[in-house]
Design an enzyme around this catalytic site. Structure first.
Site, PDB file in Angstrom:
ATOM      1  N   GLY A   1     -12.106  13.576  11.060  1.00  0.00           N
ATOM      2  CA  GLY A   1     -11.704  14.916  10.644  1.00  0.00           C
ATOM      3  C   GLY A   1     -10.210  14.997  10.573  1.00  0.00           C
ATOM      4  O   GLY A   1      -9.516  14.199  11.203  1.00  0.00           O
ATOM      5  N   PRO A   2      -9.726  15.945   9.801  1.00  0.00           N
ATOM      6  CA  PRO A   2      -8.276  16.103   9.677  1.00  0.00           C
ATOM      7  C   PRO A   2      -7.638  16.436  11.028  1.00  0.00           C
ATOM      8  O   PRO A   2      -8.339  16.867  11.942  1.00  0.00           O
ATOM      9  CB  PRO A   2      -8.121  17.253   8.680  1.00  0.00           C
ATOM     10  CG  PRO A   2      -9.441  17.923   8.612  1.00  0.00           C
ATOM     11  CD  PRO A   2     -10.467  16.927   9.012  1.00  0.00           C
ATOM     12  N   PRO A   3      -6.343  16.227  11.155  1.00  0.00           N
ATOM     13  CA  PRO A   3      -5.670  16.505  12.419  1.00  0.00           C
ATOM     14  C   PRO A   3      -5.897  17.945  12.873  1.00  0.00           C
ATOM     15  O   PRO A   3      -5.907  18.856  12.052  1.00  0.00           O
ATOM     16  CB  PRO A   3      -4.187  16.296  12.106  1.00  0.00           C
ATOM     17  CG  PRO A   3      -4.155  15.468  10.885  1.00  0.00           C
ATOM     18  CD  PRO A   3      -5.410  15.738  10.131  1.00  0.00           C
ATOM     19  N   GLY A   4      -6.113  18.126  14.151  1.00  0.00           N
ATOM     20  CA  GLY A   4      -6.256  19.478  14.690  1.00  0.00           C
ATOM     21  C   GLY A   4      -7.645  20.055  14.528  1.00  0.00           C
ATOM     22  O   GLY A   4      -7.877  21.211  14.841  1.00  0.00           O
TER      23      GLY A   4
ATOM     24  N   LYS B   1     -11.200  16.901  17.358  1.00  0.00           N
ATOM     25  CA  LYS B   1     -11.890  15.654  17.700  1.00  0.00           C
ATOM     26  C   LYS B   1     -11.705  15.316  19.179  1.00  0.00           C
ATOM     27  O   LYS B   1     -12.673  15.063  19.891  1.00  0.00           O
ATOM     28  CB  LYS B   1     -11.358  14.501  16.837  1.00  0.00           C
ATOM     29  CG  LYS B   1     -11.566  14.720  15.356  1.00  0.00           C
ATOM     30  CD  LYS B   1     -11.005  13.581  14.544  1.00  0.00           C
ATOM     31  CE  LYS B   1      -9.488  13.463  14.630  1.00  0.00           C
ATOM     32  NZ  LYS B   1      -8.774  14.614  14.066  1.00  0.00           N
ATOM     33  N   THR B   2     -10.466  15.321  19.613  1.00  0.00           N
ATOM     34  CA  THR B   2     -10.203  14.994  21.010  1.00  0.00           C
ATOM     35  C   THR B   2     -10.851  16.030  21.920  1.00  0.00           C
ATOM     36  O   THR B   2     -11.448  15.704  22.947  1.00  0.00           O
ATOM     37  CB  THR B   2      -8.691  14.921  21.258  1.00  0.00           C
ATOM     38  OG1 THR B   2      -8.114  14.025  20.307  1.00  0.00           O
ATOM     39  CG2 THR B   2      -8.383  14.426  22.641  1.00  0.00           C
TER      40      THR B   2
ATOM     41  N   GLU C   1      10.617  34.840  -7.215  1.00  0.00           N
ATOM     42  CA  GLU C   1       9.416  35.297  -6.504  1.00  0.00           C
ATOM     43  C   GLU C   1       8.694  36.390  -7.287  1.00  0.00           C
ATOM     44  O   GLU C   1       7.467  36.422  -7.326  1.00  0.00           O
ATOM     45  CB  GLU C   1       9.764  35.797  -5.097  1.00  0.00           C
ATOM     46  CG  GLU C   1      10.369  34.739  -4.172  1.00  0.00           C
ATOM     47  CD  GLU C   1       9.534  33.470  -4.056  1.00  0.00           C
ATOM     48  OE1 GLU C   1       8.299  33.551  -4.184  1.00  0.00           O
ATOM     49  OE2 GLU C   1      10.126  32.396  -3.849  1.00  0.00           O
TER      50      GLU C   1
ATOM     51  N   HIS D   1       6.452  34.694  -9.739  1.00  0.00           N
ATOM     52  CA  HIS D   1       5.186  34.243  -9.152  1.00  0.00           C
ATOM     53  C   HIS D   1       4.227  35.418  -8.993  1.00  0.00           C
ATOM     54  O   HIS D   1       3.070  35.357  -9.394  1.00  0.00           O
ATOM     55  CB  HIS D   1       5.419  33.683  -7.739  1.00  0.00           C
ATOM     56  CG  HIS D   1       6.038  32.324  -7.696  1.00  0.00           C
ATOM     57  ND1 HIS D   1       5.564  31.264  -8.403  1.00  0.00           N
ATOM     58  CD2 HIS D   1       7.092  31.840  -6.986  1.00  0.00           C
ATOM     59  CE1 HIS D   1       6.300  30.179  -8.143  1.00  0.00           C
ATOM     60  NE2 HIS D   1       7.241  30.512  -7.279  1.00  0.00           N
TER      61      HIS D   1
HETATM   62  P1  ADP Z   1      -7.628  16.432  16.864  1.00  0.00           P
HETATM   63  O1  ADP Z   1      -7.876  15.486  17.990  1.00  0.00           O
HETATM   64  O2  ADP Z   1      -8.776  16.553  15.931  1.00  0.00           O
HETATM   65  O3  ADP Z   1      -6.361  16.192  16.125  1.00  0.00           O
HETATM   66  P2  ADP Z   1      -7.574  18.303  18.989  1.00  0.00           P
HETATM   67  O4  ADP Z   1      -8.934  18.073  19.516  1.00  0.00           O
HETATM   68  O5  ADP Z   1      -6.461  17.671  19.732  1.00  0.00           O
HETATM   69  O6  ADP Z   1      -7.485  17.882  17.472  1.00  0.00           O
HETATM   70  O7  ADP Z   1      -7.350  19.869  18.860  1.00  0.00           O
HETATM   71  C1  ADP Z   1      -6.136  20.470  19.159  1.00  0.00           C
HETATM   72  C2  ADP Z   1      -6.346  21.858  19.732  1.00  0.00           C
HETATM   73  O8  ADP Z   1      -6.849  22.744  18.745  1.00  0.00           O
HETATM   74  C3  ADP Z   1      -7.361  21.917  20.839  1.00  0.00           C
HETATM   75  O9  ADP Z   1      -6.766  21.639  22.069  1.00  0.00           O
HETATM   76  C4  ADP Z   1      -7.859  23.350  20.774  1.00  0.00           C
HETATM   77  O10 ADP Z   1      -6.988  24.214  21.470  1.00  0.00           O
HETATM   78  C5  ADP Z   1      -7.752  23.675  19.312  1.00  0.00           C
HETATM   79  N1  ADP Z   1      -9.045  23.530  18.637  1.00  0.00           N
HETATM   80  C6  ADP Z   1      -9.337  22.684  17.635  1.00  0.00           C
HETATM   81  N2  ADP Z   1     -10.608  22.839  17.226  1.00  0.00           N
HETATM   82  C7  ADP Z   1     -11.150  23.792  18.006  1.00  0.00           C
HETATM   83  C8  ADP Z   1     -12.448  24.396  18.087  1.00  0.00           C
HETATM   84  N3  ADP Z   1     -13.450  24.044  17.270  1.00  0.00           N
HETATM   85  N4  ADP Z   1     -12.641  25.360  19.016  1.00  0.00           N
HETATM   86  C9  ADP Z   1     -11.637  25.724  19.835  1.00  0.00           C
HETATM   87  N5  ADP Z   1     -10.415  25.195  19.816  1.00  0.00           N
HETATM   88  C10 ADP Z   1     -10.147  24.239  18.916  1.00  0.00           C
HETATM   89 ZN    ZN Z   2       8.514  29.229  -6.230  1.00  0.00          ZN
HETATM   90 MG    MG Z   3      -6.727  13.936  18.733  1.00  0.00          MG
END
Ligand code: ADP
Ligand code: ZN
Ligand code: MG
Length: 611
Positions: free
Chosen positions: A202-205, A208-209, A425, A428
């Site tokens: 999945g994309p960053p954030g 996953k972790t 602007e 746009h």
């Molecule tokens: P990744 O590992 O995919 O890059 P993380 O698991 O580190 O992303 O997510 C970063 C933060 O974003 C988490 O600590 C949490 O606070 C928030 N977050 C991301 N997805 C969710 C979710 N589905 N529900 C609640 N919080 C989330």
């Molecule tokens: Zn512009």
């Molecule tokens: Mg991560």
């Protein structure tokens, strides 16, 4: 290192200071009153002084009425000549009992401390620290082959599936995994195969972790966590032996879960040339493969891995028996966003006017991490305004901050630049009203933000999974409108349009090569773009077409852009009054919100055209 050194220096210096002060104050006496040399001289002349003890640079003075004073002189100045210089006659001085203390021992001690012992102490301290570090390093070198593996034991702020909003399918799959580890027999009795590896992509954030940690919290089995980048270090061969170590540790604790975060750090396609043919990485990857293949049928170890670059993963990792279960974490949709927002608002005091749905509407394309960030920024904003609760406007403001970077009101802009930005602007904004299929304008502003001089915020009314050609063309026209407006009003263009043009070219190229939206080239995908779309960016599209087609593609890309430009020109030419009105409003107000903007353009009664 530097920090540690600094610390021990401070400690040593402190010891030294304490020593010196103990020495100088070892003879305790009542507190004498300090006087100046000048004053002392006067008192001697007046015959008020009975005794002076010269103690190095300190003069202890006893007056005839039994008061004590203290004065100080320069260390090397001789007291008698000093007083003579202050105009004290010899007779007056003779009437004073003068005692000069023999300070040589004390001076010697202090001198020795400052010149010999202190440097020695410092040196010894340094040596001690350096040797300790060296020993530490040696130990480290010996333990290089051991994985720096973390056993998840922190049950205090344990994360469970409840802490992950949305991501239903992902959670379901992982629940299965957890269940499997808890009751393997249930599955084995039915002849089900143990899943070996589960890959979270999945994309960053996208969480996953977080999800992996939730598995740890749910599992009730040992959960080992390692970041793949920790496998690879300075020495060749370390990665492989660390891998072996990590797997062994996990196996010993079986049933257990081994989580390898950011596996793309080692799992890159071998020989892909991206980042160079890093031998170390290949060996580590090979070792992972070997270990996973070496699992017996009844080894209850499940390997969980996470990556945001599935496109560059070596295909060997994805073969059956390895990471054959793949869980895709998408960016959250509108209701998932609402859930995530609610979750992150739980421990924050929110005002009664907070509407999570509306916030979710305004945040398409935001990841879970972005949303967490939005709520956090909103809390910061509310605190900065000395409020007790977070209100809706705080959240809206923080969305823009997360989206566009912080406002930079202090940035000084010339009047000319301001006018150019205002018309840019306004262009746009006006074109997004004047063209069919465009998303509504949320806000127009000439307050500089992040790297942008101004911005027009336009958001879809609902989440879009699919986007049509017409919508893309409308986007293109709106993108080009800034450039067109500048040219139309000032007869010249500025660099302010550069990022618009870049985005427009990229979109246009995608229309032609990815989405088959060019009539001339037909519904064919050009370039090998497998799984690249997933990341929304192109890394190394393989060219699988002829030079002739390449030229055709370039023509078509240009064609789309020109078509959009023409539409923008048409709208702006026929509505110059509206354009000026918006630009003037921007110059006056700097920022125009959605309602105000539509009120402003309503009288001009624009008839949207298609591109
Ligand atoms: P990744 O590992 O995919 O890059 P993380 O698991 O580190 O992303 O997510 C970063 C933060 O974003 C988490 O600590 C949490 O606070 C928030 N977050 C991301 N997805 C969710 C979710 N589905 N529900 C609640 N919080 C989330
Ligand atoms: Zn512009
Ligand atoms: Mg991560």
């Amino acid at each position: 290192m530097v920090k540690q050194l600094g610390k021990s220096l401070i400690v040593l210096t402190a010891v030294f200071l304490v020593l010196v002060s103990v020495l100088s104050f070892s003879e305790s006496r009542e507190k004498p009153e300090p006087i100046s040399l000048n004053n002392l001289a006067q008192k001697i002349v007046a015959g008020e002084i009975s005794e002076v003890v010269v103690d190095y640079n300190v003069l202890e003075v006893l007056s005839r009425d039994a008061k004590t004073f203290v004065a100080s002189k320069e260390a090397d100045a001789d007291f008698v000549s000093l007083m003579r210089n202050y105009g004290v006659p010899a007779e007056a001085l003779q009437a004073v009992d003068l005692e000069v203390k023999d300070n040589t021992t004390k001076e010697l001690v202090i001198g020795a401390i400052t010149t010999i012992i202190l440097p020695l102490l410092l040196l010894a301290g340094l040596m001690f620290m350096l040797t300790r570090r060296a020993v530490g390093n040696a130990n480290q070198a010996f333990s290089f082959g051991r994985a720096n593996i973390h056993l998840f034991t922190n049950f205090k702020d344990r994360i469970t599936f409840k802490d992950v909003a949305g991501a239903k399918e992902a959670k379901q799959e992982l629940e299965e995994v957890v269940d499997f580890l808890k009751n393997p027999k249930k599955f084995l009795d039915l002849g089900a195969k143990i899943p070996r590896g589960v890959l979270l992509m999945g994309p960053p954030g996208s969480g996953k972790t977080l999800l992996a940690r939730a598995v740890a919290g749910e599992a009730g089995v040992p959960f080992f966590h390692i970041s793949a980048s920790e496998f690879v270090e300075m020495f060749v061969g370390v990665g492989a032996s660390r891998t072996r170590d990590a797997f062994q540790t996990a196996k010993k604790a079986s049933p257990s879960i081994l989580f390898i975060d950011e596996i793309d750090a080692v799992g890159r396609e071998r020989g892909a040339g991206l980042g160079g043919g890093h031998d170390e990485r290949e060996q580590t990857l090979n070792q992972i493969l070997v270990e996973m293949d070496g699992f017996d049928r009844d080894t209850n170890v499940i390997v969980l891995a996470a990556t945001n670059r599935p496109d560059i993963l070596d295909s060997a990792l994805l073969r059956p028996g390895r990471f054959d279960r793949r869980i895709v974490l998408d960016l959250p949709d509108i209701s998932e966003r609402e859930e995530i927002l609610r979750l992150h608002a739980k421990e924050k005091p929110v005002g009664p006017d907070i509407d999570f749905r509306k916030i979710a509407v305004r945040t398409p394309g935001f990841s879970g991490a972005d949303l967490a960030n939005v709520m956090n920024e909103a809390a910061i904003l509310a605190a900065r305004n000395n409020k007790k609760t977070i209100d809706q406007q705080n959240v809206y403001d923080s969305i823009e901050k997360v989206l566009l970077g912080p406002e930079r009101r202090s940035k000084i802009v010339s009047d000319k630049e301001k006018r150019v930005t205002a018309f840019h602007e306004a262009g746009h904004a006006l074109v997004s009203v004047g063209v069919k299929n465009s998303d509504p304008v949320h806000k127009v502003s000439i307050v500089s933000r992040g790297r942008a001089g101004g911005y027009t915020l336009k958001l879809p009314t609902e989440d879009q999974r699919l986007k049509t050609k017409e919508q893309f063309l409308a986007d293109l026209a709106v993108l080009l409108a800034g450039f067109v407006a500048e040219k139309q009003v000032f007869g010249d263009v500025s660099t302010g349009a550069s990022s618009d043009l870049k985005t427009a070219s990229e979109i246009s190229r995608k229309l032609v090569t990815r989405f088959g939206m060019s009539d001339k080239l037909g519904p064919i995908v050009f370039g090998d773009t497998e799984e690249l779309i997933f990341l929304g960016r192109e890394i190394s599209a393989e060219k699988n077409y002829s030079e002739k087609v390449a030229a055709l593609i370039d023509d078509e890309v240009k064609e789309f852009v020109l078509r959009a430009k023409k539409a923008a020109e048409k709208i702006l030419k026929t509505n110059t009054k509206a354009l000026t009105k918006i630009a003037e409003a921007l110059l006056k107000e700097e920022t125009i919100e959605q309602e105000a903007f539509y009120r402003l353009v309503k009288p001009f009664n624009l008839k949207p055209i298609s591109v």
